[in-house]
Design a protein around this motif. Structure first.
Motif, PDB file in Angstrom:
ATOM      1  N   PRO A 230       0.809  -1.222   0.000  1.00  0.00           N
ATOM      2  CA  PRO A 230       0.000   0.000   0.000  1.00  0.00           C
ATOM      3  C   PRO A 230       0.841   1.271   0.000  1.00  0.00           C
ATOM      4  CG  PRO A 230      -0.192  -1.121   2.107  1.00  0.00           C
ATOM      5  CD  PRO A 230       0.484  -2.072   1.177  1.00  0.00           C
ATOM      6  N   LEU A 231       2.038   1.227   0.615  1.00  0.00           N
ATOM      7  CA  LEU A 231       2.939   2.374   0.538  1.00  0.00           C
ATOM      8  C   LEU A 231       3.360   2.614  -0.906  1.00  0.00           C
ATOM      9  CD1 LEU A 231       5.254   1.811   3.652  1.00  0.00           C
ATOM     10  CD2 LEU A 231       3.539   3.602   3.366  1.00  0.00           C
ATOM     11  N   LEU A 232       3.703   1.542  -1.607  1.00  0.00           N
ATOM     12  CA  LEU A 232       4.076   1.666  -3.019  1.00  0.00           C
ATOM     13  C   LEU A 232       2.920   2.208  -3.839  1.00  0.00           C
ATOM     14  CD1 LEU A 232       6.135   1.061  -5.308  1.00  0.00           C
ATOM     15  CD2 LEU A 232       5.100  -1.213  -5.477  1.00  0.00           C
ATOM     16  N   THR A 233       1.724   1.709  -3.580  1.00  0.00           N
ATOM     17  CA  THR A 233       0.544   2.173  -4.310  1.00  0.00           C
ATOM     18  C   THR A 233       0.299   3.659  -4.066  1.00  0.00           C
ATOM     19  OG1 THR A 233      -0.454  -0.027  -4.069  1.00  0.00           O
ATOM     20  CG2 THR A 233      -1.916   1.784  -4.683  1.00  0.00           C
ATOM     21  N   THR A 234       0.373   4.069  -2.809  1.00  0.00           N
ATOM     22  CA  THR A 234       0.185   5.479  -2.472  1.00  0.00           C
ATOM     23  C   THR A 234       1.256   6.342  -3.117  1.00  0.00           C
ATOM     24  OG1 THR A 234      -0.788   4.840  -0.348  1.00  0.00           O
ATOM     25  CG2 THR A 234      -0.060   7.128  -0.578  1.00  0.00           C
ATOM     26  N   GLY A 235       2.501   5.872  -3.092  1.00  0.00           N
ATOM     27  CA  GLY A 235       3.593   6.631  -3.693  1.00  0.00           C
ATOM     28  C   GLY A 235       3.431   6.808  -5.186  1.00  0.00           C
ATOM     29  N   ILE A 236       2.971   5.759  -5.867  1.00  0.00           N
ATOM     30  CA  ILE A 236       2.759   5.852  -7.319  1.00  0.00           C
ATOM     31  C   ILE A 236       1.642   6.843  -7.635  1.00  0.00           C
ATOM     32  CG2 ILE A 236       1.954   4.577  -9.339  1.00  0.00           C
ATOM     33  CD1 ILE A 236       3.431   2.131  -8.270  1.00  0.00           C
ATOM     34  N   ILE A 237       0.562   6.790  -6.866  1.00  0.00           N
ATOM     35  CA  ILE A 237      -0.557   7.718  -7.100  1.00  0.00           C
ATOM     36  C   ILE A 237      -0.107   9.155  -6.843  1.00  0.00           C
ATOM     37  CG2 ILE A 237      -2.831   8.426  -6.266  1.00  0.00           C
ATOM     38  CD1 ILE A 237      -3.399   5.476  -5.663  1.00  0.00           C
ATOM     39  N   ALA A 238       0.624   9.369  -5.740  1.00  0.00           N
ATOM     40  CA  ALA A 238       1.126  10.717  -5.437  1.00  0.00           C
ATOM     41  C   ALA A 238       2.072  11.198  -6.533  1.00  0.00           C
ATOM     42  CB  ALA A 238       1.842  10.710  -4.082  1.00  0.00           C
ATOM     43  N   GLY A 239       2.883  10.275  -7.064  1.00  0.00           N
ATOM     44  CA  GLY A 239       3.790  10.648  -8.151  1.00  0.00           C
ATOM     45  C   GLY A 239       3.046  11.037  -9.408  1.00  0.00           C
ATOM     46  N   ALA A 240       1.946  10.339  -9.681  1.00  0.00           N
ATOM     47  CA  ALA A 240       1.160  10.670 -10.865  1.00  0.00           C
ATOM     48  C   ALA A 240       0.542  12.063 -10.743  1.00  0.00           C
ATOM     49  CB  ALA A 240       0.070   9.613 -11.067  1.00  0.00           C
ATOM     50  N   ASN A 244       1.499  15.312 -13.123  1.00  0.00           N
ATOM     51  CA  ASN A 244       0.535  16.138 -13.847  1.00  0.00           C
ATOM     52  C   ASN A 244       0.727  17.614 -13.537  1.00  0.00           C
ATOM     53  OD1 ASN A 244      -2.047  16.379 -15.465  1.00  0.00           O
ATOM     54  ND2 ASN A 244      -2.754  17.235 -13.518  1.00  0.00           N
ATOM     55  N   GLU A 245       1.090  17.903 -12.275  1.00  0.00           N
ATOM     56  CA  GLU A 245       1.321  19.287 -11.876  1.00  0.00           C
ATOM     57  C   GLU A 245       2.602  19.843 -12.494  1.00  0.00           C
ATOM     58  OE1 GLU A 245       2.907  20.968  -7.781  1.00  0.00           O
ATOM     59  OE2 GLU A 245       0.782  20.472  -7.598  1.00  0.00           O
ATOM     60  N   ALA A 246       3.646  19.002 -12.580  1.00  0.00           N
ATOM     61  CA  ALA A 246       4.949  19.467 -13.051  1.00  0.00           C
ATOM     62  C   ALA A 246       5.112  19.374 -14.561  1.00  0.00           C
ATOM     63  CB  ALA A 246       6.058  18.671 -12.364  1.00  0.00           C
ATOM     64  N   TRP A 247       4.600  18.286 -15.160  1.00  0.00           N
ATOM     65  CA  TRP A 247       4.854  18.034 -16.587  1.00  0.00           C
ATOM     66  C   TRP A 247       3.595  18.024 -17.438  1.00  0.00           C
ATOM     67  CZ3 TRP A 247       7.647  13.383 -14.152  1.00  0.00           C
ATOM     68  CH2 TRP A 247       8.879  13.799 -13.615  1.00  0.00           C
ATOM     69  N   GLY A 248       2.424  18.143 -16.809  1.00  0.00           N
ATOM     70  CA  GLY A 248       1.182  18.218 -17.576  1.00  0.00           C
ATOM     71  C   GLY A 248       0.608  16.879 -17.988  1.00  0.00           C
ATOM     72  N   ALA A 249       1.088  15.777 -17.411  1.00  0.00           N
ATOM     73  CA  ALA A 249       0.559  14.451 -17.738  1.00  0.00           C
ATOM     74  C   ALA A 249       0.697  13.554 -16.524  1.00  0.00           C
ATOM     75  CB  ALA A 249       1.302  13.836 -18.924  1.00  0.00           C
ATOM     76  N   TYR A 250      -0.333  12.753 -16.256  1.00  0.00           N
ATOM     77  CA  TYR A 250      -0.281  11.869 -15.099  1.00  0.00           C
ATOM     78  C   TYR A 250       0.694  10.719 -15.307  1.00  0.00           C
ATOM     79  CZ  TYR A 250      -4.417  14.168 -13.140  1.00  0.00           C
ATOM     80  OH  TYR A 250      -5.287  15.089 -12.619  1.00  0.00           O
ATOM     81  N   TRP A 251       0.844  10.266 -16.537  1.00  0.00           N
ATOM     82  CA  TRP A 251       1.688   9.103 -16.812  1.00  0.00           C
ATOM     83  C   TRP A 251       2.374   9.305 -18.157  1.00  0.00           C
ATOM     84  CZ3 TRP A 251       2.402   5.388 -13.169  1.00  0.00           C
ATOM     85  CH2 TRP A 251       3.149   4.260 -13.531  1.00  0.00           C
ATOM     86  N   SER A 252       3.705   9.148 -18.176  1.00  0.00           N
ATOM     87  CA  SER A 252       4.471   9.395 -19.407  1.00  0.00           C
ATOM     88  C   SER A 252       5.252   8.169 -19.870  1.00  0.00           C
ATOM     89  CB  SER A 252       5.473  10.549 -19.165  1.00  0.00           C
ATOM     90  OG  SER A 252       4.818  11.701 -18.692  1.00  0.00           O
ATOM     91  N   TRP A 253       5.053   7.023 -19.210  1.00  0.00           N
ATOM     92  CA  TRP A 253       5.803   5.803 -19.509  1.00  0.00           C
ATOM     93  C   TRP A 253       7.303   6.062 -19.465  1.00  0.00           C
ATOM     94  CZ3 TRP A 253       3.347   1.514 -18.840  1.00  0.00           C
ATOM     95  CH2 TRP A 253       1.965   1.462 -19.074  1.00  0.00           C
ATOM     96  N   ASP A 254       7.689   6.936 -18.551  1.00  0.00           N
ATOM     97  CA  ASP A 254       9.090   7.131 -18.226  1.00  0.00           C
ATOM     98  C   ASP A 254       9.640   5.809 -17.687  1.00  0.00           C
ATOM     99  OD1 ASP A 254      11.370   9.093 -17.437  1.00  0.00           O
ATOM    100  OD2 ASP A 254      10.909   8.064 -15.564  1.00  0.00           O
ATOM    101  N   PRO A 255      10.937   5.493 -17.919  1.00  0.00           N
ATOM    102  CA  PRO A 255      11.482   4.218 -17.415  1.00  0.00           C
ATOM    103  C   PRO A 255      11.233   3.989 -15.923  1.00  0.00           C
ATOM    104  CG  PRO A 255      13.039   5.242 -18.911  1.00  0.00           C
ATOM    105  CD  PRO A 255      11.921   6.220 -18.730  1.00  0.00           C
ATOM    106  N   LYS A 256      11.349   5.043 -15.134  1.00  0.00           N
ATOM    107  CA  LYS A 256      11.101   4.911 -13.700  1.00  0.00           C
ATOM    108  C   LYS A 256       9.641   4.554 -13.438  1.00  0.00           C
ATOM    109  CE  LYS A 256      12.922   5.739  -9.507  1.00  0.00           C
ATOM    110  NZ  LYS A 256      14.179   5.143  -9.028  1.00  0.00           N
ATOM    111  N   GLU A 257       8.728   5.186 -14.135  1.00  0.00           N
ATOM    112  CA  GLU A 257       7.307   4.900 -13.970  1.00  0.00           C
ATOM    113  C   GLU A 257       6.990   3.474 -14.415  1.00  0.00           C
ATOM    114  OE1 GLU A 257       5.807   9.506 -14.836  1.00  0.00           O
ATOM    115  OE2 GLU A 257       5.555   7.929 -16.342  1.00  0.00           O
ATOM    116  N   THR A 258       7.588   3.058 -15.522  1.00  0.00           N
ATOM    117  CA  THR A 258       7.332   1.722 -16.046  1.00  0.00           C
ATOM    118  C   THR A 258       7.780   0.651 -15.061  1.00  0.00           C
ATOM    119  OG1 THR A 258       7.618   2.530 -18.311  1.00  0.00           O
ATOM    120  CG2 THR A 258       7.769   0.156 -17.957  1.00  0.00           C
ATOM    121  N   TRP A 259       8.983   0.815 -14.497  1.00  0.00           N
ATOM    122  CA  TRP A 259       9.484  -0.180 -13.558  1.00  0.00           C
ATOM    123  C   TRP A 259       8.749  -0.126 -12.228  1.00  0.00           C
ATOM    124  CZ3 TRP A 259      12.192  -4.457 -14.116  1.00  0.00           C
ATOM    125  CH2 TRP A 259      12.895  -4.637 -15.305  1.00  0.00           C
ATOM    126  N   ALA A 260       8.267   1.043 -11.840  1.00  0.00           N
ATOM    127  CA  ALA A 260       7.431   1.120 -10.642  1.00  0.00           C
ATOM    128  C   ALA A 260       6.151   0.317 -10.843  1.00  0.00           C
ATOM    129  CB  ALA A 260       7.107   2.577 -10.313  1.00  0.00           C
TER     130      ALA A 260
END
Length: 316
Positions: A230-240, A244-260
């Motif tokens: 659940p910590l990982l799940t919360t962290g991924i949602i917070a990152g999304a 969106n606030e920083a780059w204008g998209a919730y998910w960009s299939w960045d390598p870090k996002e993909t491996w998360a």
């Protein structure tokens, strides 16, 4: 500034020395069951290391004015703090020196890498890049790092379970849902029996007032991973949300996002197998061991490639 650097070096050295002493003490406790003080020395040493890391991070926070998770050095410190904190919590409730014997070397290696291998420039605090100047820095990164520490610890216990049962056909009969209470038990004799290979090739371990070492490791691994997921799940949602606030998209299939996401699926499969299929023992431990590798790839492997939106603050 010189005073601050001296304090950082002192705390780094204290952390490394404490973990080294703790590792030796835990290993002595496991190897020589008559030396009961070894586990106590190991526990105290890990507590000192945890406090030293906490002080180091706290001083950097007060001095620089932002949560100290902006570069690789600080994240490694926070990661090690999480592992040592989990070790302390477990040791306070269950007397199993084998746990400290496997987590202390990992903590020592990470601290050694952070303080001895990283260039001095990567250990110094620097002004935040624009994308990191957000309140989401504390929430997203701290939760992700805590999830890494928790999942790595739980997976490490699963690897330990596989090592101890290598060549053994072990059938556990406890609760896959973690319903069995973990009590304060002395498992030194059981641990030595497993290490020396004196348990039968087929062993059935049922529920009892004093859980066996193997049952305890299996149950602890499940509970710790059950906390980290659940910590990982919360962290991924917070990152999304932050993305969106920083780059204008919730998910960009960045390598870090993909491996998360891959990490999330691996541990989701582990928990699904434990809950719905009532898997225990070796099969879920193998899944968790795969997760151990995947977390390291997600945490460090992707960043060392120097590619993607998450590379800043990590690679010089």
């Amino acid at each position: 500034m010189m005073l601050s650097i001296n304090i950082q070096n002192y705390l780094d050295n204290l952390t490394f020395l404490s973990l080294f002493i703790g590792m030796l003490a835990y290993w002595t406790s496991v190897s020589f069951t008559s030396l009961k003080s070894g586990a106590k020395v190991g526990f105290i040493s890990v507590c000192i290391a945890n406090l030293a890391i906490f002080t180091n991070l706290g001083s950097r926070w007060l001095e620089n004015g932002y949560f100290p998770l902006s570069n690789l050095y600080e994240s490694l410190l926070f990661f090690t703090w999480g592992i040592t904190a989990i070790t302390v919590i477990i040791e306070r409730n269950i007397s199993i020196s084998l746990i400290g014997a496997v987590t202390s070397p990992l903590s020592l290696f990470v601290i050694g890498f952070a303080t001895l291998s990283l260039p001095e420039g990567m250990q110094k605090a620097a002004p935040l890049v624009p994308a990191l100047k957000s309140n989401w820095l504390m929430m997203h990164v701290s939760i992700m790092m805590l999830s890494y520490s928790t999942l790595i610890t739980g997976s490490l216990l699963s690897i330990l379970f596989l090592v101890l049962t290598l060549g053994k056909n072990v059938s556990l009969q406890g609760s896959s849902l973690g319903g069995t209470n973990l009590q304060q038990v002395d498992t030194r004799n059981m641990s030595m029996a497993v290490l020396e290979g004196t348990i039968p090739n087929k062993t059935k371990l049922g529920s009892s007032d004093s859980l066996s070492l193997l049952e305890t490791l299996d149950n602890l691994s499940y509970r710790i991973i059950g906390l980290g997921f659940p910590l990982l799940t919360t962290g991924i949602i917070a990152g999304a949300v932050w993305a969106n606030e920083a780059w204008g998209a919730y998910w960009s299939w960045d390598p870090k996002e993909t491996w998360a996401l891959i990490t999330w699926f691996v541990f989701a499969a582990y928990l699904h197998a434990r809950i719905t299929k009532s898997w225990q023992g070796k099969r879920p431990a193998i899944l968790a061991s795969i997760g151990f590798v995947v977390v390291w790839i997600c945490y460090l492997g992707v960043n060392f490639l120097g590619k993607g939106l998450h590379s800043y603050g990590w690679i010089a």
